[in-house]
Design a protein around this motif. Structure first.
Motif, mmCIF file in Angstrom:
data_model
loop_
_atom_site.group_PDB
_atom_site.id
_atom_site.type_symbol
_atom_site.label_atom_id
_atom_site.label_comp_id
_atom_site.label_asym_id
_atom_site.label_seq_id
_atom_site.Cartn_x
_atom_site.Cartn_y
_atom_site.Cartn_z
ATOM 1 N N GLY A 1 24.970 57.086 -3.996
ATOM 2 C CA GLY A 1 25.450 55.992 -4.833
ATOM 3 C C GLY A 1 25.440 56.321 -6.310
ATOM 4 N N LYS A 2 25.429 55.288 -7.137
ATOM 5 C CA LYS A 2 25.399 55.455 -8.585
ATOM 6 C C LYS A 2 24.609 54.312 -9.202
ATOM 7 C CE LYS A 2 29.275 54.790 -10.805
ATOM 8 N NZ LYS A 2 30.690 54.833 -11.233
ATOM 9 N N ASP B 1 14.537 54.087 -15.951
ATOM 10 C CA ASP B 1 14.223 53.274 -14.776
ATOM 11 C C ASP B 1 14.287 54.129 -13.514
ATOM 12 O OD1 ASP B 1 14.167 51.006 -16.480
ATOM 13 O OD2 ASP B 1 16.338 50.809 -16.297
ATOM 14 N N LEU B 2 15.283 55.013 -13.463
ATOM 15 C CA LEU B 2 15.448 55.898 -12.309
ATOM 16 C C LEU B 2 14.268 56.844 -12.174
ATOM 17 C CD1 LEU B 2 16.905 57.402 -10.031
ATOM 18 C CD2 LEU B 2 18.307 58.547 -11.774
ATOM 19 N N LEU C 1 17.158 58.099 -1.936
ATOM 20 C CA LEU C 1 17.216 56.953 -2.849
ATOM 21 C C LEU C 1 18.666 56.619 -3.148
ATOM 22 C CD1 LEU C 1 15.920 54.914 -4.863
ATOM 23 C CD2 LEU C 1 15.944 56.741 -6.575
ATOM 24 N N ASP C 2 19.024 55.380 -2.925
ATOM 25 C CA ASP C 2 20.331 54.875 -3.328
ATOM 26 C C ASP C 2 20.228 54.464 -4.789
ATOM 27 O OD1 ASP C 2 22.679 53.542 -3.819
ATOM 28 O OD2 ASP C 2 22.531 52.163 -2.120
ATOM 29 N N VAL D 1 18.242 50.969 -8.101
ATOM 30 C CA VAL D 1 17.322 51.124 -9.231
ATOM 31 C C VAL D 1 17.472 49.951 -10.194
ATOM 32 C CG1 VAL D 1 16.762 52.555 -11.245
ATOM 33 C CG2 VAL D 1 17.282 53.627 -9.040
ATOM 34 N N VAL D 2 16.353 49.385 -10.617
ATOM 35 C CA VAL D 2 16.357 48.237 -11.533
ATOM 36 C C VAL D 2 15.459 48.542 -12.728
ATOM 37 C CG1 VAL D 2 16.800 46.576 -9.678
ATOM 38 C CG2 VAL D 2 14.435 47.157 -10.279
ATOM 39 N N PRO D 3 15.587 47.775 -13.822
ATOM 40 C CA PRO D 3 14.736 48.002 -14.990
ATOM 41 C C PRO D 3 13.255 47.960 -14.625
ATOM 42 C CG PRO D 3 16.548 46.567 -15.585
ATOM 43 C CD PRO D 3 16.617 46.740 -14.098
#
Length: 879
Positions: free
Chosen positions: A252-253, A262-263, A361-362, A366-368
């Motif tokens: 994904g992206k 965050d990532l 991991l997609d 990922v979130v803040p």
């Protein structure tokens, strides 16, 4: 097997290079299943094959690597180059200078003490944030830096002229890892040490654990201790077990609003949970199609935080595009592409290697997030931060509110407030996306009339001068300055404890009321006592969030429910109102950053400015030591050294110097921050005529063993169970029962000719790869360290300094043994190759024993230990 059998020719743009062909030892199917990183190790073995240190069996072991088997085969890895920063680089050059003196004393040729492969040192750890929030901050901090460090800089300039293959990148250029990424990295070398046209992978070890940032560009490298780096500079291979390789698949992206920071915090959490200490991590998957090189470098940078030896990405089109952007020559980029494809080292989307373990991991999930308040792996969703801080403050009964007067304003400082907001460190200050994000958020905030809270110390320390160029070109630097984020220096600053003093009113309020305040920084380390001695809670965050917290002034804010402030019309402004869109960030990056920026900033990179050029230097083969210097001293490691190795020492009737808990980091063992006014190091400096305001930092004085041994185990947050009720560098001397500083106790034991042992828990030596954590341990007279587990670099550093690393078997610990500190400790059964030994603990006529593992893991490490350390081994070999 002869080397010529494996040499082939590669012609690129009418130039012909020799190279060592992987297909000469492995079939296409075997190469397809080998991870990218192991192909690099395989080439290294073929190229350095000598039939003795490297044999056909070593090569076969890599070719036939079993992803499911525990590591068992030791190989010799010879890095192509060494990279250093000045905190760890100065003692490395001090040791080389001392080795030249020792070589002369042994009747040898001093010119043999010389780097055999390129060694490049970047001065980036010495600038401190004394001045901030002003357009004069950079100039004032730089003046202070040169005044404080003129002895060190003169010494490094001597080293640059005295040693071949050694270059120094002067201060005010950038952070070592960013300079390595933007300029020093070759990716593929195009000639060997004899100047012949030979193509081979750029591999590197560095004296900073975040050397792994270079993995983002397809270069295999990792951090080592300074002593191990010195041996590599002198041509010694690094012995290692063929590692397990964990595959980390990205799909994904990233979603709008999520950043590379965050990532990487998510990646750190996932890999820490899996457990990858001592392993390679390799990233693959279609998600790489959407992951810019800067984001890859951000993830690679934090390999020490997720515990891996490296976190590497393959060479692909994105790698080549970055090399073009950063000013590399077209002919060299063509060679990199041709070589990588010829050696099956170029990313093939349709091929997946075998891995010891896998994670997926997609990126879209990922979130803040932040990490804190004490460790990089303490992962928190952004909306969890206020409840976490509130809970911690409640547990600490911290609910103080103190009125202060600052910058002409009367304000209230509360527990949980942010007193340091720093865009700093190699993790993020080199990533255009997050830096532009911070600049755009600052623009949106400034246009609405928002300002940083007056009690927040704000700073911007870019990874390189290119960053300042593109922020200025985008018109964003002025908005960051409006919020107090003026450029304070080009170096590591806050992330390594060079955060400088807090404003006096803030400092006084915290000290007088024992306040529990916070820092928020875009760094990679937030261990206790690291960022600032008065700041107990420390959070890692993306640069845009650093700006947001400066506006909020507190970590207790719920950004969704509470405003950052009001605009000119009195309307509430929330974080969502000023957060820049991903499209605006992408457009700004694309429109602003150019190849010419990199070329212009690096065209005279070794020349330095007028300050650097005015530093005095005397050219000579050996260094003229100044006994009055408080920065540079000739260390005592080689005193009385003979040509014959002393062999394995006996450890009998040792005393316990410290008994420590889990997660004792190299920050705890060998602090790099400020020198406390009541410490043994401060006493030494005063006795040598240094005023308190000229103490500088431990890191800046790493070239003086007298300061550093006094700073060993002196961190203010260290908790030694032998001195209950204390915090900091205290212990109890036995049999007197007197509580005293660790240094004073160690010197008293030395006078009594008593050897020492340190006991600790799990993950001993985590954190930065500080050679002084091992050197100081040695100089204090510690002969063995006994723990439940080690981090990789510190264990090898202890051996490199002749200190025996022992490890409890599962279920055993100093708690289970009831060690109180007044025992006498002896080691029985220590012979070369021993896997276990017996610890004998004697107390009041009673004796108990326990079997522990010997963590000398390879034959080469036994060589080092028998010689009293790695430098002694190398010196005897050369003499």
């Amino acid at each position: 097997m002869g080397l010529e059998t494996h040499r082939k020719q590669l012609t690129v743009n009418n130039s012909t290079f020799q190279y060592y062909d992987l297909t000469s030892v492995a079939s296409p199917a075997q190469l397809a299943r080998l991870p990218f990183s192991l192909k690099i190790l395989l080439e290294n073995l073929i190229r350095h094959y000598d039939g003795e240190n490297i044999t056909q069996s070593h090569i076969d072991a890599v070719v036939n690597w079993d992803a499911n088997a525990a590591p068992s085969t030791e190989i010799a890895f010879t890095p192509s180059r060494v990279v250093l920063q000045d905190f760890t680089g100065v003692p490395a050059v001090v040791d080389l200078a001392a080795m030249r003196d020792a070589m002369a004393n042994l009747g040898g040729d001093v010119d043999k003490i010389n780097p055999l492969s390129p060694a490049e040192l970047v001065i980036d750890h010495s600038v401190m944030v004394d001045h901030f929030g002003s357009d004069q901050a950079l100039d004032l901090n730089t003046k202070l830096e040169f005044n404080r460090n003129k002895e060190r800089y003169g010494f490094l300039r001597w080293g640059q002229s005295a040693f071949d293959n050694f270059k120094v990148v002067p201060p005010n250029t950038g952070i070592v890892h960013q300079v390595n990424l933007e300029y020093l990295a070759r990716v593929i070398f195009d000639q060997n040490a004899q100047g012949e046209p030979v193509a081979y992978p750029d591999t590197v070890v560095g004296t900073d654990s975040h050397t792994t940032m270079i993995n983002g560009i397809g270069v295999l490298g990792w951090g080592v201790g300074g002593i191990e780096a010195e041996a590599a500079m002198l041509g010694q291979p690094i012995t290692m077990l063929i590692p397990e390789v964990v595959g980390f698949e990205l799909t994904g992206k990233l979603a709008p609003g999520a950043t590379a920071t965050d990532l990487v915090l998510k990646v750190v959490k996932m890999l820490r949970d899996l457990g990858v200490v001592g392993k390679f991590v390799e990233f693959f998957g279609e998600g790489l199609d959407h992951l810019p090189l800067a984001d890859r470098a951000t993830i690679a940078n934090m390999a020490p935080e997720y515990g891996a030896t490296c976190g590497i990405f393959p060479i692909d089109q994105e790698t080549l595009e970055y090399l073009r952007l950063s000013g590399r020559e077209a002919a060299h980029i063509d060679l990199i592409e041709a070589y990588a494809k010829a050696q099956t080292m170029y990313r093939d989307v349709g091929v997946t290697a075998d891995y010891s373990d896998k994670l997926t991991l997609d990126l879209a999930t990922v979130v803040p997030a932040l990490a804190g308040p004490k460790r990089p792996q303490d992962y928190l969703f952004l909306d969890q931060v206020p409840e976490t801080v509130t809970r911690l403050l409640d547990e600490a009964k911290a609910d103080k509110a103190v009125d202060i007067h600052i910058n002409g304003q009367d304000v209230t400082l509360n527990d949980g407030d942010v007193v340091v907001a720093a865009i700093t460190s190699c993790t993020n200050t080199s990533n255009p996306s997050v830096i532009m994000g911070a600049g755009l958020l600052a623009k949106n905030a400034a246009e609405k009339g928002l300002v940083s809270k007056p009690w927040v110390k704000t700073s911007l320390a870019p990874g390189s001068m290119v960053v300042t160029d593109y922020l200025r070109s985008a018109g964003l630097l002025t908005y960051l300055e409006d919020l107090g984020f003026d450029v304070v220096g080009y170096g590591c600053t806050t992330c390594i404890g060079n955060s400088g003093p807090l404003p006096p009113a803030v400092e006084s309020a915290i000290s007088a009321n024992d306040m529990n305040v916070s820092s928020v920084l875009s760094g990679n380390r937030n261990f206790e006592g690291r960022i600032h001695a008065q700041v107990k809670m420390n959070f890692l965050a993306s640069p845009p969030l650093v700006v947001a917290y400066a506006l909020a002034g507190t970590t207790k804010i719920d950004f969704k429910a509470e405003p950052l402030g009001q605009d000119q019309a009195g309307n509430d402004v929330y974080l969502a109102d000023i957060w820049p869109s991903q499209q605006s960030i992408n457009d700004t990056v694309k429109q602003t950053i150019s190849r010419e920026m990199f070329i212009d900033n690096y065209k005279n990179v070794y020349a330095g400015d007028a300050r650097w050029q005015s530093v005095a230097v005397t050219e000579s083969k050996t260094f003229n030591w100044d006994s009055a210097s408080t920065y540079i001293q000739n260390p005592p490691y080689f005193d009385g050294m003979t040509k014959q190795a002393p062999g394995i020492p006996e450890i009998q009737q040792a005393k316990v110097l410290l008994k420590l808990g889990d997660m004792v980091t190299t920050d705890h063992i060998s602090p790099a921050g400020s020198i406390a006014p009541d410490s043994p190091a401060a006493k030494y400096l005063r006795e040598h005529g240094v005023a308190d305001n000229d103490f500088n930092s431990y890191g800046s004085r790493r070239g003086n063993h007298q300061v550093m041994m006094r700073g060993t185990f002196a961190n203010i947050r260290l908790r030694n169970q032998l001195a209950p009720g204390t915090e900091g560098g205290w212990t109890t001397h036995y049999p007197s029962g007197e509580v005293m500083t660790v240094f004073d106790a160690a010197m008293r034991y030395q006078d009594e000719k008593v050897p020492l042992v340190v006991f600790a828990g799990k993950e001993y030596g985590a954190g930065s790869s500080r050679d002084w954590a091992a050197k100081g341990t040695n100089l204090l007279g510690v002969k063995a360290v006994v723990t439940e587990s080690y981090e990789r670099i510190h264990r090898s550093n202890l051996i490199g300094m002749g200190v025996l690393p022992l490890q409890f078997k599962a279920g055993d610990s100093h708690e289970s043994l009831g060690i109180t500190g007044d025992e006498e400790i002896s080691v029985s059964g220590l012979v070369r190759g021993a896997k276990t030994v017996t610890l004998i603990l004697e107390k009041a006529g009673q004796s108990k024993t326990v079997t522990v593992d010997v963590r000398i893991d390879t034959p080469k490490e036994w060589d080092y230990y028998e010689n009293g350390g790695i430098l002694h081994y190398v010196l005897r070999q050369l003499a």
